[in-house]
Design an enzyme around this catalytic site. Sequence first.
Site, PDB file in Angstrom:
ATOM      1  N   HIS A 197       0.833  -1.194   0.000  1.00 13.69           N
ATOM      2  CA  HIS A 197       0.000   0.000   0.000  1.00 13.69           C
ATOM      3  C   HIS A 197       0.875   1.254   0.000  1.00 13.69           C
ATOM      4  CE1 HIS A 197      -3.870  -2.091   1.686  1.00 13.69           C
ATOM      5  NE2 HIS A 197      -3.406  -2.648   0.582  1.00 13.69           N
TER       6      HIS A 197
ATOM      7  N   GLU B 218       1.257   3.694   2.118  1.00  9.13           N
ATOM      8  CA  GLU B 218       1.993   4.000   3.335  1.00  9.13           C
ATOM      9  C   GLU B 218       3.278   3.181   3.426  1.00  9.13           C
ATOM     10  OE1 GLU B 218      -2.476   4.048   4.496  1.00  9.13           O
ATOM     11  OE2 GLU B 218      -1.178   3.153   2.976  1.00  9.13           O
TER      12      GLU B 218
ATOM     13  N   ASP C 227     -24.156  -3.847 -35.336  1.00 11.42           N
ATOM     14  CA  ASP C 227     -22.826  -3.246 -35.461  1.00 11.42           C
ATOM     15  C   ASP C 227     -21.695  -4.267 -35.427  1.00 11.42           C
ATOM     16  OD1 ASP C 227     -24.272  -0.927 -35.430  1.00 11.42           O
ATOM     17  OD2 ASP C 227     -23.512  -0.192 -33.517  1.00 11.42           O
TER      18      ASP C 227
ATOM     19  N   GLU D 253     -22.264   1.312 -23.770  1.00 10.15           N
ATOM     20  CA  GLU D 253     -22.086   1.963 -25.072  1.00 10.15           C
ATOM     21  C   GLU D 253     -23.320   1.919 -25.970  1.00 10.15           C
ATOM     22  OE1 GLU D 253     -18.651   1.273 -27.390  1.00 10.15           O
ATOM     23  OE2 GLU D 253     -17.252   1.938 -25.853  1.00 10.15           O
TER      24      GLU D 253
END
Length: 357
Positions: free
Chosen positions: A55, A57, A213, A296
Site C-alpha cells: 500500500h 503508506e 454493429d 455503449e
Amino acid sequence: MNRTMNEDEKYMTRCLQLARCGQSHAAPNPMVGAVIVADGRIIGEGYHIRCGEAHAEVNAVNSVQPKDKPLLAQASIYVSLEPCSHYGKTPPCADLIIACGIPRVVVGCVDPFSEVAGRGIRKLRDAGIDVTVGVLEQECLALNNRFIVNHTERRPYIILKWAQSADGFIDRLRTSPEERPVTFSNNHTTMLVHRQRAGVQAIMVGKRTAWLDNPSLTVRHWPGESPLRVVIDRHLELPTTLHLFDGSVPTLVFTACTEVPAIEGVEYATIDYSQPTLPQMLAELYHRRIQSLLVEGGTTLLQSFIDANLWDEAHVETAPITLEEGVKAPVLPDGLPKETTQIGTHRKEIYQPKKTT
C-alpha cells in the site's frame, strides 16, 4: 477570491498527484498516495501501485533514506485515504505507522470499505497518535468515486457513452447488419473512446447493437487491457460468429436461458426477466468484482439506465452533422453538463445525475 492553500492541503495535494499514478493497476483497490514530512520537507512518498502489492503508506516508509529514519519520530504522514486496519493481502498500514513511531497522521477521507470504515483512524488514536481527518476531503472522495460507489451502493460505477448528430440522432434507422452505421467520431475522439475503454473493467451493449454493429468492444487505439465484454441476449438469438464470441477477450452474456452453448471465453449468467433486470445484472457484476462499467448502447439500453437512475456519468459526443431522422439519442434529465470540451469540430460533454437530498 482564491484562498491560500495551507500546509496540510499542500501535502495532501501531493498525495493526490501520487495516487493517480496507480490508476491503471490499483483497481479494484482504491488509488492512494502517501507523503511523509519532517522539518518542513518531504522525506518519503509512495502510492499504491498494483492490487495485491504494498500500500501507499508502506511504499512511503520504504522510500525514506537511512539518514532520515530518525526523523520518523517527529514526522507527519499524509494519506489520501484512511490507513487500513485489517489483514488482507497485506498487513494493516495502521500497525506500520504505529510501529514507526510517527506521531501525526493527516487523512484525506474515511475509507468506506466495511473492513476499515473508521477502524484505522480509531486504532491510530488509541495508540496516542494525533489524527486529522478531512483535508481536501471532496477531492480525495472524487479520486476514488468508483471504489466508493462500488462499496456504498454495491454495484459498479456506471458510465454511459454515446455519439450523436447535431440534431440528436445516434444512427439511421437500420434493419440489417449489411447497412453500415453512421460514423460520428473522428480520429481524435476514436482514440479517446479507446482510452476510456482501457480505464474500465467492463463494457456493455444490448442485443440489437451487437447484431447490427458487430462490435469488437476491445482496446485497439490506446495502450491498456480490454475490459470484460457484456451483452444482453434474452433468448440467445445472437449469431456465435460475432466478434463478441471470438474468444479474444472474455465475454459475459445475460440471458433468460438455463441451457447455454459451450463457447471458449464466453460465460453466461441467467437472470429472471419477470423481475427488473438491471439490478440483477449489476448485482452479478458486483459479485464478479467489477468496479466500473461503460455502457455503449444502444438507445433502449442507455435510456433504461437513465430512467432507473442507475448512472454516475454520461459522456456525450456531438458531431457537426445532421441526419434529420433516425434513432433518437437517449434523453438525460434537465441539467447543464459538468464539463464541456471542444475537440476540433466535435463537442464532448460530461453529465452527472443530480444528487438527491
